[in-house]
Design an enzyme around this catalytic site. Structure first.
Site, PDB file in Angstrom:
ATOM      1  N   SER A 183     -33.688   4.525 -38.055  1.00 45.85           N
ATOM      2  CA  SER A 183     -34.504   5.315 -38.977  1.00 45.85           C
ATOM      3  C   SER A 183     -35.847   5.545 -38.296  1.00 45.85           C
ATOM      4  CB  SER A 183     -34.708   4.516 -40.265  1.00 45.85           C
ATOM      5  OG  SER A 183     -35.753   5.076 -41.041  1.00 45.85           O
ATOM      6  N   TYR A 195     -36.160  -3.634 -44.950  1.00 50.39           N
ATOM      7  CA  TYR A 195     -35.646  -2.379 -44.391  1.00 50.39           C
ATOM      8  C   TYR A 195     -36.224  -2.046 -43.006  1.00 50.39           C
ATOM      9  CZ  TYR A 195     -33.747   2.297 -44.134  1.00 50.39           C
ATOM     10  OH  TYR A 195     -33.060   3.406 -43.713  1.00 50.39           O
TER      11      TYR A 195
END
Ligand SMILES: *[C@@H]1O[C@H](CO)[C@@H](O)[C@H](O)[C@H]1NC(C)=O
Length: 339
Positions: A183, A195
């Site tokens: 990401s 995350y």
């Protein structure tokens, strides 16, 4: 006489600079054409190539499975839920196989790997796409407990490592490809929780894997999507979990943020997500497809305008610049405002 000489010198100057400009343009054009030809040159025999994709219930994994199925690949799509698998099966060709996989459960991984081994046989596995992921719990670091971190790390990082390790023998056999979904948050840590950590981990794991496995013909690509409308950015899930985290905070912590902080935080997040999130998931799956079909796949793919123009450039700037930019995205806690 003198003016004739200076005229000649002038003309010579003009001709030379024109020549230089023309040569440069020509070189740039030739280089661009060469790069384009190299970039669009594809491997052949899609119909003999097996690709295993995790997280195919929805989002990028689901779209990629259908996309590769249409191209004639032998797709083995791993879903977390029976419903996800059945829904995908109903819109795909009979060649597409589904199986159930929970990447946090070692036994589930072993079962899936056994099915893949039987399916691919002597050909081995051409592609592994580690796509399964989750974002929640995500929010301010102070609101988290250790288990909130591990919940995300177990899926996004440990799951990726275990699935990859177990499939390496089959990938070696086919001199195949590993495509890991990281990401832009694997380049820039803009929020608390597991995350960003997990995506930084995926970047590092992929770098080690690429350097160790290229000797065996295995190529590794990292996908760095910006913000897209998928389960990972689903606001109602993120908001419900933020409220859960807030409810469990001791009163003195709540006081330090102020009574309106949670609502301000959620509102700001809604506004920025609505601006940032792209509904066009094909921008990401096209990168994945290139990583699996190009003769010369890239090491890193950034997908989405926000990744290319905002997050990745920001990640190269000094920390005080990115700190300032990220501060702009979030509300201030009460204690800070009162200082
Ligand atoms: C996945 O496996 C873990 C560990 O066995 C388990 O705790 C979790 O509930 C499972 N998740 C689903 C959706 O089945």
């Amino acid at each position: 006489m003198e003016s004739a000489e200076s005229l000649t010198a002038y003309l010579l100057d003009v001709i030379l600079s024109h020549l230089l400009l023309t040569c440069t343009l020509l070189l740039v054009t030739v280089a661009a054409i060469c790069w384009y030809i190299r970039d669009s040159s594809l491997v052949d025999g899609f119909s003999h190539k097996y690709v295993f994709i995790t997280g195919c219930d929805t989002g990028f994994g689901n779209l990629l499975a259908r996309q590769l199925d249409r191209k004639g690949f032998r797709v083995i799509a791993a879903c977390l839920t029976e419903k996800g698998a059945a829904d995908l099966k109903s819109v795909a060709s009979p060649a597409l196989k589904t199986l159930l996989l929970n990447v946090t459960d070692s036994e589930s991984i072993s079962r899936a790997v056994e099915l893949v081994r039987r399916e691919v046989g002597e050909r081995g596995l051409w592609g592994l796409v580690n796509n399964a992921g989750r974002s929640v719990p995500i929010g301010p670091t102070e609101w988290m407990q250790l288990k909130d971190f591990t919940k995300v790390l177990d899926v996004n990082l440990i799951g990726v490592i275990e699935v990859t390790l177990q499939l390496l023998p089959l990938l070696k056999k086919a001199r195949g490809r590993v495509v890991n979904v990281a990401s832009v948050l694997g380049r820039l840590s803009i929020t608390g929780g597991g995350y960003c950590l997990s995506k930084w981990g995926v970047e590092a794991f992929s770098d080690s894997l690429r350097r160790d496995m290229h000797h065996f013909g295995i190529k590794v690509s990292i996908i760095e999507p910006g913000f897209f409308k998928t389960g990972v950015t689903q606001l109602d899930l993120i908001e419900a979990d933020l409220r859960r985290l807030w409810t469990h905070l001791p009163q003195h912590v709540k006081d330090s943020y102020g009574a309106t902080y949670l609502d301000d935080y959620i509102k700001t997040q809604e506004i920025s997500m609505n601006i940032l999130c792209s509904p066009d998931l094909s921008k990401v799956t096209n990168c994945m497809e290139h990583a699996l079909t190009a003769r010369f796949p890239l090491t890193r793919y950034s997908a989405g305008w926000d990744a290319k123009l905002l997050w990745i450039p920001l990640s190269y700037l000094p920390s005080f610049v990115s700190d300032f930019a990220i501060d702009m995205l979030l509300p201030l806690p009460k204690e800070k405002r009162n200082n």
